[in-house]
Design a protein around this motif. Structure first.
Motif, PDB file in Angstrom:
ATOM      1  N   LEU A 116       0.853  -1.404   0.001  1.00 17.94           N
ATOM      2  CA  LEU A 116       0.204   0.038  -0.039  1.00 17.94           C
ATOM      3  C   LEU A 116       0.864   1.220  -0.035  1.00 17.94           C
ATOM      4  N   GLU A 117       1.947   1.050   0.738  1.00 17.23           N
ATOM      5  CA  GLU A 117       2.944   2.289   0.770  1.00 17.23           C
ATOM      6  C   GLU A 117       3.984   2.442  -0.300  1.00 17.23           C
ATOM      7  N   ASP A 118       4.389   1.229  -0.773  1.00 15.11           N
ATOM      8  CA  ASP A 118       5.619   1.140  -1.705  1.00 15.11           C
ATOM      9  C   ASP A 118       5.391   0.219  -2.992  1.00 15.11           C
ATOM     10  N   GLN A 119       4.410   0.847  -3.798  1.00 20.21           N
ATOM     11  CA  GLN A 119       4.318   0.078  -5.180  1.00 20.21           C
ATOM     12  C   GLN A 119       5.426   0.371  -5.985  1.00 20.21           C
ATOM     13  N   PRO A 120       5.532  -0.443  -6.893  1.00 19.47           N
ATOM     14  CA  PRO A 120       6.909  -0.639  -7.926  1.00 19.47           C
ATOM     15  C   PRO A 120       6.415   0.777  -8.668  1.00 19.47           C
ATOM     16  N   ARG A 121       7.414   1.343  -9.350  1.00 16.73           N
ATOM     17  CA  ARG A 121       7.437   2.424 -10.296  1.00 16.73           C
ATOM     18  C   ARG A 121       8.327   2.584 -11.081  1.00 16.73           C
ATOM     19  N   ARG A 122       7.931   3.320 -12.010  1.00 19.87           N
ATOM     20  CA  ARG A 122       9.098   3.453 -13.170  1.00 19.87           C
ATOM     21  C   ARG A 122      10.190   4.071 -12.833  1.00 19.87           C
ATOM     22  N   THR A 123      11.260   3.751 -13.294  1.00 20.37           N
ATOM     23  CA  THR A 123      12.604   4.505 -13.034  1.00 20.37           C
ATOM     24  C   THR A 123      12.632   5.795 -13.481  1.00 20.37           C
ATOM     25  N   GLN A 124      13.482   6.785 -13.061  1.00 19.93           N
ATOM     26  CA  GLN A 124      13.371   7.971 -13.438  1.00 19.93           C
ATOM     27  C   GLN A 124      13.302   8.426 -14.775  1.00 19.93           C
ATOM     28  N   SER A 125      14.122   7.882 -15.557  1.00 19.67           N
ATOM     29  CA  SER A 125      14.072   8.289 -17.168  1.00 19.67           C
ATOM     30  C   SER A 125      13.051   7.711 -17.616  1.00 19.67           C
ATOM     31  N   ILE A 168      11.328  -1.039  -7.485  1.00 25.65           N
ATOM     32  CA  ILE A 168      10.533  -2.480  -7.636  1.00 25.65           C
ATOM     33  C   ILE A 168       9.535  -2.238  -6.338  1.00 25.65           C
ATOM     34  N   GLY A 169       9.759  -1.582  -5.463  1.00 28.22           N
ATOM     35  CA  GLY A 169       8.591  -1.233  -4.517  1.00 28.22           C
ATOM     36  C   GLY A 169       8.653  -2.491  -3.539  1.00 28.22           C
ATOM     37  N   TRP A 170       7.497  -2.843  -3.364  1.00 27.79           N
ATOM     38  CA  TRP A 170       7.280  -4.095  -2.387  1.00 27.79           C
ATOM     39  C   TRP A 170       7.702  -5.492  -2.792  1.00 27.79           C
ATOM     40  N   ILE A 171       7.884  -5.340  -4.126  1.00 26.17           N
ATOM     41  CA  ILE A 171       8.560  -6.710  -4.927  1.00 26.17           C
ATOM     42  C   ILE A 171       9.766  -7.323  -4.149  1.00 26.17           C
ATOM     43  N   LYS A 172      10.623  -6.084  -3.644  1.00 24.09           N
ATOM     44  CA  LYS A 172      12.012  -6.478  -3.183  1.00 24.09           C
ATOM     45  C   LYS A 172      11.718  -7.293  -2.061  1.00 24.09           C
ATOM     46  N   LEU A 173      10.465  -7.414  -1.216  1.00 25.23           N
ATOM     47  CA  LEU A 173      10.311  -8.217  -0.341  1.00 25.23           C
ATOM     48  C   LEU A 173      10.395  -9.954  -0.583  1.00 25.23           C
TER      49      LEU A 173
END
Length: 189
Positions: A68-77, A89-94
């Motif tokens: 809920l707090e740390d969704q995967p997101r696109r890289t800066q570029s 990669i947000g929560w996926i790192k878990l």
């Protein structure tokens, strides 16, 4: 002591000056065996940690809260060529902590159904892992999630949509910007 004994068996090979195919094949085989043993030892070590005593349902719920707090997101570029980072990669790192946590994440479809377009090009894998869970489609003008493939995928899977969120979209017929729209509009219920 046992490991030292095994290593002494290899001393003659390690000190040999004449490598050959037979020695190489034996070393490859032995290295594979040792890697298997090392993997099994690491798995056993992980089961000895205090957090491993938690039921998998509790770990899944923790993952849901983190998601809920740390969704995967696109890289800066946002470049297709740029690989995702651990931060992106947000929560996926878990799911990368250990084998057990990976299995828990893979066995929790709702995790994968959230913000299905958050990682460029990964929506099909996320949909597969979401199994039958309803999707949350997020279209974000800043993140460039309006790719034709995403739109086609959403259209083909609209029956699985639980929520559709549209953020920061330039409206072509007016010179204003819509910051955030949610469907279904839960505020009217």
């Amino acid at each position: 002591a046992r490991i030292q004994g095994r290593l002494s068996e290899y001393e003659h090979i390690l000190n040999s000056d004449s490598p050959n195919d037979q020695v190489r094949e034996q070393l490859d085989y032995d290295i594979g065996q040792l890697q298997d043993i090392l993997t099994r030892l690491k798995i056993k070590r992980n089961t000895c940690s205090p957090i491993s005593r938690l039921p998998s349902e509790v770990i899944a719920e923790i993952m849901n809260m983190v998601a809920l707090e740390d969704q995967p997101r696109r890289t800066q570029s946002g470049s297709l060529l740029e690989k995702p980072t651990r931060a992106s990669i947000g929560w996926i790192k878990l799911a990368h902590v250990c084998r057990e946590w990976r299995q828990i994440a893979l066995g929790t479809p709702l995790l994968w159904a959230r913000e299905i377009f958050s990682l460029r090009g990964a929506h099909r894998v996320m949909a597969e892992r979401a199994r039958g869970a309803p999707f949350t489609f997020v279209f974000d003008g800043r993140a460039g999630t309006y790719a034709q493939d995403n739109l086609r995928f959403a259209e083909d899977n609209i029956d699985r949509a639980r929520t559709i969120i549209v953020r920061d979209v330039a409206l072509k017929h007016r010179r204003t910007r819509a910051n955030h729209q949610v469907w279904p509009d839960v505020s009217k219920h």
